[in-house]
Design an enzyme around this catalytic site. Structure first.
Site, mmCIF file in Angstrom:
data_model
loop_
_atom_site.group_PDB
_atom_site.id
_atom_site.type_symbol
_atom_site.label_atom_id
_atom_site.label_comp_id
_atom_site.label_asym_id
_atom_site.label_seq_id
_atom_site.Cartn_x
_atom_site.Cartn_y
_atom_site.Cartn_z
ATOM 1 N N LYS A 76 0.852 -1.183 0.000
ATOM 2 C CA LYS A 76 0.000 0.000 0.000
ATOM 3 C C LYS A 76 0.891 1.237 0.000
ATOM 4 C CE LYS A 76 -3.767 2.161 2.676
ATOM 5 N NZ LYS A 76 -4.662 2.026 3.852
ATOM 6 N N SER A 151 -9.667 2.161 3.029
ATOM 7 C CA SER A 151 -8.805 2.918 2.131
ATOM 8 C C SER A 151 -7.821 2.058 1.338
ATOM 9 C CB SER A 151 -8.005 3.945 2.942
ATOM 10 O OG SER A 151 -7.129 3.304 3.866
ATOM 11 N N SER A 175 -10.088 -0.268 7.081
ATOM 12 C CA SER A 175 -9.492 -0.104 5.761
ATOM 13 C C SER A 175 -8.814 -1.336 5.191
ATOM 14 C CB SER A 175 -8.484 1.060 5.785
ATOM 15 O OG SER A 175 -9.155 2.285 5.927
#
Length: 475
Positions: A76, A151, A175
């Site tokens: 990420k 997210s 997330s």
């Protein structure tokens, strides 16, 4: 060589010489290049990946390396990577190249993993749909018109589409779990403090926690084993031993009324069938109550906004990050740099967080939210006096269409089932458990602090009895 292959099977193929780490890396790089329109990656690091794969091949030739040596992954874009831009999907950090690796990145590299690139996300991890990214939304591999969740949407898409076997993510209020549910993969948020936050760009420091996505519980467990552990560079890192591999002993699994009531019929039926699978494996389903659940979302958004306001104050256009051109004075530099560098959702949370921390409102909002947080923690601890784990939905429904949730409060309500465990700092995992309208649905398992082994054991048993985690979209 096939996509959607488990880490263990990939490792066995490498050990047998069926393919080299370089060939395995090239195969996945080609899949990333061919996955037109998913927008799962912000940046692909092909040359670095091939060099890392060649180093993994040399270790294999020497008879060295463990279970993750030569296995591709993606990070990420919130984890700092030395020499590779780390943007947090924000214009503010579009050109930021860290001079060091996050602890998570360093530990997985030390295990021999091959990073293929940095995945898309909501800007500064603020969002539940991946629509706040400066680089545009990632798209759900099951239906490209739908959100992948946020997210950590890009990481979930990359694993769900078979572009990588596994990926890192972060979970502040859901997330990892919500994107895992939307994209039909397994995602684990460990206990707060289990995984180092050093080099993980901060959103809300008392809530942020790194974790992993994989096709299965086995994959996630293997990655967790390499990334967890105490880190002296992170003052919130827990001095705990490694996660112990537990057997699937008979346990009592709590079903909180506050989570299960009011679900749409098809969602409720799908999730209840998943819970019944655990009951069929010999576990007891026990009705419980977590009475302060409804207060979790407002408490979370007050606390997270306040911490975001403090953490993001460093992005001022002076030291690093986006800088407005030709400022008239220092005040103009601050105003225009932050106004242009941050997106709408990030600015909304900074403003509300600053408001709740201001004189005259601190007691009414921030302190009250912290008291609610303590009540939520107590609810869980009391429940764990009666049960060993908790089963719950991950989200109110399957993936929604991109652009369909345009009201901020309605978007925040997407986190209604994930924020409580985050506020309490508990480990929680999302498992694929069925489909509603052709879209994947996730079952959430929540455990006591530092009892990841218990959740992983339950998850392994569930996946031995079902094949939902083996299903994948045609990409």
């Amino acid at each position: 060589m096939q996509p959607f292959t488990s880490i263990a099977d990939l490792g066995r193929g490498l050990a047998r010489g069926d393919y080299s780490a370089r060939e395995l890396t090239s195969f996945h790089l080609e899949r990333i290049a061919a996955a037109d329109g998913l927008n799962a990656f912000i940046r692909v690091t092909e040359e670095r990946a091939l060099r890392a794969a060649e180093a993994a091949d040399r270790r294999i030739a020497r008879g060295e390396g463990g279970a993750l040596n030569g296995i591709p992954l993606a990070h990420k874009d919130i984890f700092c990577t030395e020499g590779v831009a780390t943007t947090c999907a924000s214009r503010m950090l579009a050109d930021f190249v860290p001079p060091y690796d996050a602890t998570v990145v360093a530990r997985l590299a030390a295990a021999g993993m091959v990073c293929l690139g940095k995945t898309n996300m909501d800007e500064f991890a603020m969002g539940s749909s991946n629509e706040t990214s400066w680089f545009g939304p990632a798209r759900n591999p099951w239906d490209r018109g739908r959100a992948p969740g946020g997210s950590s949407g890009g990481s979930a898409v990359a694993v769900g589409a078979g572009l990588v076997p596994c990926a890192t993510g972060t979970d502040t209020g859901g997330s990892i779990r919500q994107p895992a549910a939307f994209c039909g993969v397994t995602g684990l948020k460990p206990t707060y403090g289990r995984v180092s936050r050093y080099g993980m760009i901060a959103f809300a420091s008392s809530l942020d926690q790194g974790g992993a996505f994989g096709r299965s519980v086995e994959d996630v467990e293997t990655v967790l084993g390499a990334m967890e552990g105490h880190d002296p560079l992170d003052s919130t890192s827990a001095a705990r031993g490694p996660t112990r591999r537990n057997g699937a002993a008979r346990t009592r699994i709590g079903l909180p009324a506050e989570y299960w009531s009011g679900l749409p019929g098809d969602m409720g039926d799908c999730l209840l069938a998943a819970a019944k699978e655990l009951e069929g494996a010999g576990h007891a389903l026990v009705p419980i109550s977590l009475p302060h659940t409804d207060a979790a979302v407002p408490a979370y958004y007050v606390i997270a906004g306040a911490e975001a306001s403090a953490n993001l104050s460093r992005y001022d256009g002076v030291r690093f990050g986006f800088r407005a051109e030709e400022p008239k004075d220092l005040d103009d530099l601050y105003r225009r740099s932050r106004a242009a560098g941050f997106g709408t959702e990030v600015k909304r949370r900074i403003l509300t967080g600053t408001y709740t921390l201001s004189v005259g409102y601190y007691d009414a909002y921030y302190l009250k939210a912290q008291r609610v947080r303590r009540r939520i923690q107590q609810d869980f601890l009391q429940a764990f006096d009666e049960v060993d784990a908790i089963a719950a939905p991950v989200a109110p429904g399957p993936a929604f269409e991109l652009g369909a949730v345009d009201d901020p409060v309605a978007m925040y309500r997407q986190d209604v089932f994930t924020t409580p465990a985050s506020l309490a700092g508990l480990p929680a995992m999302s498992l694929p458990c069925g489909f509603v309208g052709g879209l994947p649905v996730g079952l959430q398992l929540i455990g006591p602090p530092f009892e990841e082994g218990r959740l992983l054991a339950l998850g392994r048993q569930f996946q031995q009895r079902t094949d939902w985690h083996l299903r994948h979209p045609e990409v």
